[in-house]
Write a protein that holds these residues in place. Structure first.
Motif, PDB file in Angstrom:
ATOM      1  N   THR A  90       0.853  -1.189   0.000  1.00  0.00           N
ATOM      2  CA  THR A  90       0.000   0.000   0.000  1.00  0.00           C
ATOM      3  C   THR A  90       0.884   1.233   0.000  1.00  0.00           C
ATOM      4  OG1 THR A  90      -1.711  -1.145   1.267  1.00  0.00           O
ATOM      5  CG2 THR A  90      -1.796   1.258   1.247  1.00  0.00           C
ATOM      6  N   ILE A  91       0.598   2.149  -0.903  1.00  0.00           N
ATOM      7  CA  ILE A  91       1.327   3.413  -1.014  1.00  0.00           C
ATOM      8  C   ILE A  91       0.373   4.519  -0.566  1.00  0.00           C
ATOM      9  CG2 ILE A  91       2.512   5.008  -2.578  1.00  0.00           C
ATOM     10  CD1 ILE A  91       2.771   2.523  -4.503  1.00  0.00           C
ATOM     11  N   SER A  92       0.847   5.417   0.271  1.00  0.00           N
ATOM     12  CA  SER A  92       0.035   6.562   0.698  1.00  0.00           C
ATOM     13  C   SER A  92       0.731   7.846   0.276  1.00  0.00           C
ATOM     14  CB  SER A  92      -0.145   6.554   2.214  1.00  0.00           C
ATOM     15  OG  SER A  92      -0.770   5.352   2.628  1.00  0.00           O
ATOM     16  N   TYR A  93      -0.037   8.733  -0.377  1.00  0.00           N
ATOM     17  CA  TYR A  93       0.504  10.014  -0.821  1.00  0.00           C
ATOM     18  C   TYR A  93      -0.643  11.002  -0.967  1.00  0.00           C
ATOM     19  CZ  TYR A  93       2.461  13.637  -3.786  1.00  0.00           C
ATOM     20  OH  TYR A  93       2.831  14.856  -4.300  1.00  0.00           O
ATOM     21  N   ASP A  94      -0.457  12.192  -0.446  1.00  0.00           N
ATOM     22  CA  ASP A  94      -1.399  13.293  -0.616  1.00  0.00           C
ATOM     23  C   ASP A  94      -2.811  12.903  -0.189  1.00  0.00           C
ATOM     24  OD1 ASP A  94      -1.986  15.923  -1.316  1.00  0.00           O
ATOM     25  OD2 ASP A  94      -2.523  15.386  -3.378  1.00  0.00           O
ATOM     26  N   GLY A  95      -2.908  12.174   0.917  1.00  0.00           N
ATOM     27  CA  GLY A  95      -4.206  11.789   1.446  1.00  0.00           C
ATOM     28  C   GLY A  95      -4.877  10.636   0.730  1.00  0.00           C
ATOM     29  N   LYS A  96      -4.172  10.015  -0.216  1.00  0.00           N
ATOM     30  CA  LYS A  96      -4.737   8.916  -0.985  1.00  0.00           C
ATOM     31  C   LYS A  96      -3.979   7.626  -0.670  1.00  0.00           C
ATOM     32  CE  LYS A  96      -5.900  11.923  -4.876  1.00  0.00           C
ATOM     33  NZ  LYS A  96      -5.327  13.152  -4.360  1.00  0.00           N
ATOM     34  N   ASP A  97      -4.708   6.535  -0.564  1.00  0.00           N
ATOM     35  CA  ASP A  97      -4.099   5.217  -0.422  1.00  0.00           C
ATOM     36  C   ASP A  97      -4.205   4.487  -1.748  1.00  0.00           C
ATOM     37  OD1 ASP A  97      -3.404   5.503   2.265  1.00  0.00           O
ATOM     38  OD2 ASP A  97      -5.334   4.733   2.948  1.00  0.00           O
ATOM     39  N   ILE A  98      -3.095   3.934  -2.175  1.00  0.00           N
ATOM     40  CA  ILE A  98      -3.028   3.217  -3.448  1.00  0.00           C
ATOM     41  C   ILE A  98      -2.696   1.765  -3.132  1.00  0.00           C
ATOM     42  CG2 ILE A  98      -1.863   3.052  -5.680  1.00  0.00           C
ATOM     43  CD1 ILE A  98      -0.966   6.087  -4.985  1.00  0.00           C
ATOM     44  N   TYR A  99      -3.610   0.871  -3.497  1.00  0.00           N
ATOM     45  CA  TYR A  99      -3.431  -0.544  -3.241  1.00  0.00           C
ATOM     46  C   TYR A  99      -2.909  -1.211  -4.515  1.00  0.00           C
ATOM     47  CZ  TYR A  99      -6.341   0.791   0.643  1.00  0.00           C
ATOM     48  OH  TYR A  99      -6.834   1.432   1.758  1.00  0.00           O
ATOM     49  N   VAL A 100      -1.826  -1.946  -4.381  1.00  0.00           N
ATOM     50  CA  VAL A 100      -1.198  -2.591  -5.545  1.00  0.00           C
ATOM     51  C   VAL A 100      -1.686  -4.036  -5.601  1.00  0.00           C
ATOM     52  CG1 VAL A 100       0.979  -3.176  -6.652  1.00  0.00           C
ATOM     53  CG2 VAL A 100       0.810  -1.105  -5.256  1.00  0.00           C
ATOM     54  N   ILE A 101      -2.265  -4.383  -6.750  1.00  0.00           N
ATOM     55  CA  ILE A 101      -2.750  -5.742  -6.942  1.00  0.00           C
ATOM     56  C   ILE A 101      -2.080  -6.345  -8.167  1.00  0.00           C
ATOM     57  CG2 ILE A 101      -4.944  -5.368  -5.757  1.00  0.00           C
ATOM     58  CD1 ILE A 101      -6.276  -4.950  -8.422  1.00  0.00           C
ATOM     59  N   GLY A 102      -2.014  -7.647  -8.188  1.00  0.00           N
ATOM     60  CA  GLY A 102      -1.345  -8.368  -9.284  1.00  0.00           C
ATOM     61  C   GLY A 102      -2.309  -8.869 -10.315  1.00  0.00           C
TER      62      GLY A 102
END
Length: 68
Positions: free
Chosen positions: A56-68
């Motif tokens: 999970t990447i968090s930046y600028d109040g957003k969470d980005i979930y990495v899926i395969g």
């Protein structure tokens, strides 16, 4: 938000661009160098950090979930 990767990993700067939260590599570099990006809840300052599905990447109040 989710991003899907086809390979085993993606580099952090590329992941930020793929998610659309930065315009280009330069913006990604500054965000990462300034300590504004978290990976799995910890500050990450390496633009080339390998990001794998499940991270999970968090930046600028957003969470980005990495899926395969």
């Amino acid at each position: 938000m989710e991003i899907r990767i086809k390979d085993e990993f993606i580099k952090l700067g590329q992941a930020l661009k793929l998610a659309g939260v930065v315009e280009d590599g330069v913006e990604a570099k500054y965000a990462i160098n300034d300590g504004l990006v978290l990976v799995n809840g910890e500050v990450e300052n390496r633009r080339g950090r390998k990001i794998h599905p499940g991270d999970t990447i968090s930046y600028d109040g957003k969470d980005i979930y990495v899926i395969g």
